[in-house]
Motif scaffolding. Structure first.
Motif, PDB file in Angstrom:
ATOM      1  N   PRO A 283       2.436  42.814  27.135  1.00 47.70           N
ATOM      2  CA  PRO A 283       1.290  43.684  26.893  1.00 47.70           C
ATOM      3  C   PRO A 283       1.748  45.011  26.307  1.00 47.70           C
ATOM      4  CG  PRO A 283       1.838  43.666  29.211  1.00 47.70           C
ATOM      5  CD  PRO A 283       2.730  42.648  28.566  1.00 47.70           C
ATOM      6  N   PHE A 284       0.881  45.650  25.539  1.00 48.38           N
ATOM      7  CA  PHE A 284       1.198  46.988  25.044  1.00 48.38           C
ATOM      8  C   PHE A 284       0.020  47.938  25.202  1.00 48.38           C
ATOM      9  CE2 PHE A 284      -0.453  44.673  21.434  1.00 48.38           C
ATOM     10  CZ  PHE A 284      -1.211  45.587  20.710  1.00 48.38           C
ATOM     11  N   HIS A 285      -0.911  47.564  26.098  1.00 45.99           N
ATOM     12  CA  HIS A 285      -1.993  48.461  26.472  1.00 45.99           C
ATOM     13  C   HIS A 285      -2.022  48.594  27.991  1.00 45.99           C
ATOM     14  CE1 HIS A 285      -3.644  47.418  22.437  1.00 45.99           C
ATOM     15  NE2 HIS A 285      -3.997  48.679  22.471  1.00 45.99           N
ATOM     16  N   ARG A 290      -5.390  52.380  26.817  1.00 46.94           N
ATOM     17  CA  ARG A 290      -4.447  53.220  26.072  1.00 46.94           C
ATOM     18  C   ARG A 290      -3.275  52.381  25.571  1.00 46.94           C
ATOM     19  NH1 ARG A 290      -1.675  56.483  29.260  1.00 46.94           N
ATOM     20  NH2 ARG A 290      -2.159  55.163  31.032  1.00 46.94           N
ATOM     21  N   GLU A 291      -2.839  52.638  24.313  1.00 46.23           N
ATOM     22  CA  GLU A 291      -1.683  51.916  23.784  1.00 46.23           C
ATOM     23  C   GLU A 291      -0.424  52.408  24.483  1.00 46.23           C
ATOM     24  OE1 GLU A 291       0.422  51.306  19.481  1.00 46.23           O
ATOM     25  OE2 GLU A 291      -1.706  50.757  19.659  1.00 46.23           O
ATOM     26  N   ARG A 292       0.371  51.458  24.970  1.00 46.36           N
ATOM     27  CA  ARG A 292       1.576  51.781  25.734  1.00 46.36           C
ATOM     28  C   ARG A 292       2.740  50.892  25.284  1.00 46.36           C
ATOM     29  NH1 ARG A 292       1.045  53.388  31.016  1.00 46.36           N
ATOM     30  NH2 ARG A 292       3.329  53.185  30.991  1.00 46.36           N
ATOM     31  N   PRO A 293       3.366  51.195  24.124  1.00 45.78           N
ATOM     32  CA  PRO A 293       4.510  50.379  23.695  1.00 45.78           C
ATOM     33  C   PRO A 293       5.680  50.436  24.651  1.00 45.78           C
ATOM     34  CG  PRO A 293       4.246  52.330  22.301  1.00 45.78           C
ATOM     35  CD  PRO A 293       3.021  52.246  23.150  1.00 45.78           C
ATOM     36  N   ASN A 318       2.982  42.534  18.133  1.00 46.25           N
ATOM     37  CA  ASN A 318       2.387  43.073  16.914  1.00 46.25           C
ATOM     38  C   ASN A 318       3.482  43.658  16.025  1.00 46.25           C
ATOM     39  OD1 ASN A 318       0.067  42.603  18.535  1.00 46.25           O
ATOM     40  ND2 ASN A 318      -1.054  44.145  17.376  1.00 46.25           N
ATOM     41  N   ARG A 319       3.334  43.473  14.729  1.00 45.25           N
ATOM     42  CA  ARG A 319       4.397  43.861  13.803  1.00 45.25           C
ATOM     43  C   ARG A 319       4.708  45.349  13.862  1.00 45.25           C
ATOM     44  NH1 ARG A 319       3.171  41.339   7.951  1.00 45.25           N
ATOM     45  NH2 ARG A 319       5.042  42.573   7.503  1.00 45.25           N
ATOM     46  N   HIS A 320       3.726  46.190  14.190  1.00 48.99           N
ATOM     47  CA  HIS A 320       3.947  47.632  14.136  1.00 48.99           C
ATOM     48  C   HIS A 320       4.682  48.169  15.359  1.00 48.99           C
ATOM     49  CE1 HIS A 320       0.422  47.712  16.825  1.00 48.99           C
ATOM     50  NE2 HIS A 320       0.805  48.934  17.151  1.00 48.99           N
ATOM     51  N   LEU A 321       4.859  47.363  16.367  1.00 49.28           N
ATOM     52  CA  LEU A 321       5.444  47.885  17.603  1.00 49.28           C
ATOM     53  C   LEU A 321       6.952  48.076  17.447  1.00 49.28           C
ATOM     54  CD1 LEU A 321       3.382  45.810  20.172  1.00 49.28           C
ATOM     55  CD2 LEU A 321       3.204  48.254  19.716  1.00 49.28           C
ATOM     56  N   GLN A 339       6.839  36.061  10.634  1.00 44.12           N
ATOM     57  CA  GLN A 339       5.810  37.095  10.596  1.00 44.12           C
ATOM     58  C   GLN A 339       4.542  36.458  10.036  1.00 44.12           C
ATOM     59  OE1 GLN A 339       7.060  41.334   9.603  1.00 44.12           O
ATOM     60  NE2 GLN A 339       8.530  40.181   8.397  1.00 44.12           N
ATOM     61  N   GLN A 340       3.442  36.663  10.763  1.00 45.51           N
ATOM     62  CA  GLN A 340       2.193  36.042  10.332  1.00 45.51           C
ATOM     63  C   GLN A 340       1.026  36.700  11.051  1.00 45.51           C
ATOM     64  OE1 GLN A 340       2.116  31.662  10.280  1.00 45.51           O
ATOM     65  NE2 GLN A 340       0.045  31.743  11.116  1.00 45.51           N
ATOM     66  N   GLY A 341      -0.045  36.973  10.317  1.00 43.99           N
ATOM     67  CA  GLY A 341      -1.259  37.488  10.927  1.00 43.99           C
ATOM     68  C   GLY A 341      -1.086  38.777  11.697  1.00 43.99           C
ATOM     69  N   GLY A 342      -0.162  39.623  11.260  1.00 45.97           N
ATOM     70  CA  GLY A 342       0.075  40.886  11.945  1.00 45.97           C
ATOM     71  C   GLY A 342       1.010  40.800  13.131  1.00 45.97           C
ATOM     72  N   PHE A 343       1.616  39.627  13.363  1.00 43.23           N
ATOM     73  CA  PHE A 343       2.524  39.430  14.491  1.00 43.23           C
ATOM     74  C   PHE A 343       3.930  39.094  13.996  1.00 43.23           C
ATOM     75  CE2 PHE A 343      -1.691  37.727  15.863  1.00 43.23           C
ATOM     76  CZ  PHE A 343      -2.041  38.788  16.687  1.00 43.23           C
ATOM     77  N   LYS A 344       4.899  39.312  14.868  1.00 42.68           N
ATOM     78  CA  LYS A 344       6.283  38.943  14.575  1.00 42.68           C
ATOM     79  C   LYS A 344       6.846  38.158  15.753  1.00 42.68           C
ATOM     80  CE  LYS A 344       7.781  43.566  16.105  1.00 42.68           C
ATOM     81  NZ  LYS A 344       8.376  44.848  15.672  1.00 42.68           N
TER      82      LYS A 344
END
Length: 360
Positions: A283-285, A290-293, A318-321, A339-344
């Protein structure tokens, strides 16, 4: 994990601090959370029910009596006749409606039921839902939240609708009947797209003892056991007791082919086992959205500590994390698999003792 500011809890406590409402020994607090405004010496005999393990642990440290895993999961006994019921309703609407109905059912006739919701979490609609089954409510606004209350059994309520709402968060089949899930669990009504992507890339040669960190209702564990026949044991770790109960049910059929264990556990604190394989969709929320990387980084650190040298982590995010630094610190090698659909999807291998690592 540190307790952060909790405006909804602060608002819930406000009418008691101001003397507008009276504390009652033997009260119960549903979806309880710890915080500076909730002091054990001011609430003698308060019983707390918290399905989220970090909340349960924080409440216990603060001196409160906390329900066990079965009660927290909603599968244990639910007593009635409480002189006061407090609740912090969840965001998911069916789950919240079911909790409002449960709160009224567990209150003694004439006892107060008091709830608090942040404005940006749907306070207005939550109050309206509560009023539909409870009757007229009293409301105060503070800390960008609404705290509202009513007496159980008062005129103007709708007991028949409340009885219907009790079942709104009941377990039900999802994914074509393959799994059982319930509202409020992560990705409760579907197979999460990121988890599905990870499952597609799990290799058949994974073997030995495995752990699923943040197992949810058990999808990744089920996929790992199906795809990798060399897995001989699997431990499912999950902080949400309601989700873990679903995982127990969904994986019961695999007990004959691997040793299974289920842990109501805060993975960010580390895990006790030693493993050859770890799978995770961390999880990252935070529960409040709240977003919690940092939670994901803590999952990676827990995996690194639990894996034997040469052990393999399979992770989706998620790719941006920004997890590369955590992977480099804990593993000898990390590679991007897909990498696909915004995920890695990443595979990382635990280094031998004394050897550093790199992520690429």
């Amino acid at each position: 994990m540190a307790i952060h500011g909790d405006p909804a809890l602060d608002a819930l406590m406000l009418p008691f601090a101001d003397g507008e409402l009276v504390r009652a020994p033997g009260a119960v607090f549903l979806r309880a959370r710890a915080g500076a405004s909730l002091a054990a010496d001011e609430w003698p005999g308060l019983d707390c029910e918290a399905p989220f393990r970090p909340d349960a642990e924080a409440l216990a440290r603060a001196g409160f009596t906390v329900a066990d895993e079965a009660v927290a999961a909603g599968i244990g006994s639910e007593d009635a006749g409480r002189p006061l019921v407090l609740l912090l309703p969840p965001r998911q609407r069916d789950e919240a409606r079911a909790l409002f109905a449960e709160a009224l059912a567990r209150a003694a006739p004439g006892a107060m039921v008091v709830a608090s919701v942040a404005n940006d979490a749907g306070a207005k609609s939550a109050e309206a839902d509560f009023a539909r089954i409870a009757g007229p409510v009293t409301t105060r606004s503070k800390h960008k939240c609404r705290v509202f209350w009513a007496r159980a059994g008062q005129p103007g309520g709708d007991p028949a609708l409340a009885a219907q709402w009790r079942g709104l968060d009941a377990p039900r089949p999802v994914a074509g009947g393959r799994f059982l899930s319930r509202p409020g669990v992560f990705a409760w009504d579907r197979i999460d797209a990121a988890s599905a992507l990870l499952a597609q890339h799990l290799p058949v040669d994974l073997a030995g003892r495995a752990a699923d960190l943040g197992a949810g209702y058990g999808y990744l564990s089920a996929e790992l056991l199906e795809r990798s026949p060399g897995i001989v044991a699997l431990d499912a770790y999950e902080a949400d007791a309601r989700a873990l109960a679903m995982a127990r049910h969904n994986l019961a059929g695999a007990a004959s082919r691997a040793a299974l264990a289920f842990h109501w556990h805060d993975v960010t604190a580390g895990v006790p086992g030693r493993y050859d394989v770890v799978v995770t969709n961390p999880p990252f929320h935070a529960p409040d959205g709240r977003e919690r990387p940092d939670i994901g980084r803590a999952f990676i650190a827990a995996a690194a500590a639990a894996l034997r040298p040469g052990g393999r982590l399979w992770l989706v995010a998620n790719r941006h994390l920004p997890y590369e630094q955590a992977l480099g610190a804990g593993f000898g090698e990390a590679r991007l698999v897909a990498q696909q659909g915004g995920f890695k999807v990443v595979e990382a291998v635990k280094a031998a003792a004394g050897r550093g690592g790199s992520a690429r």
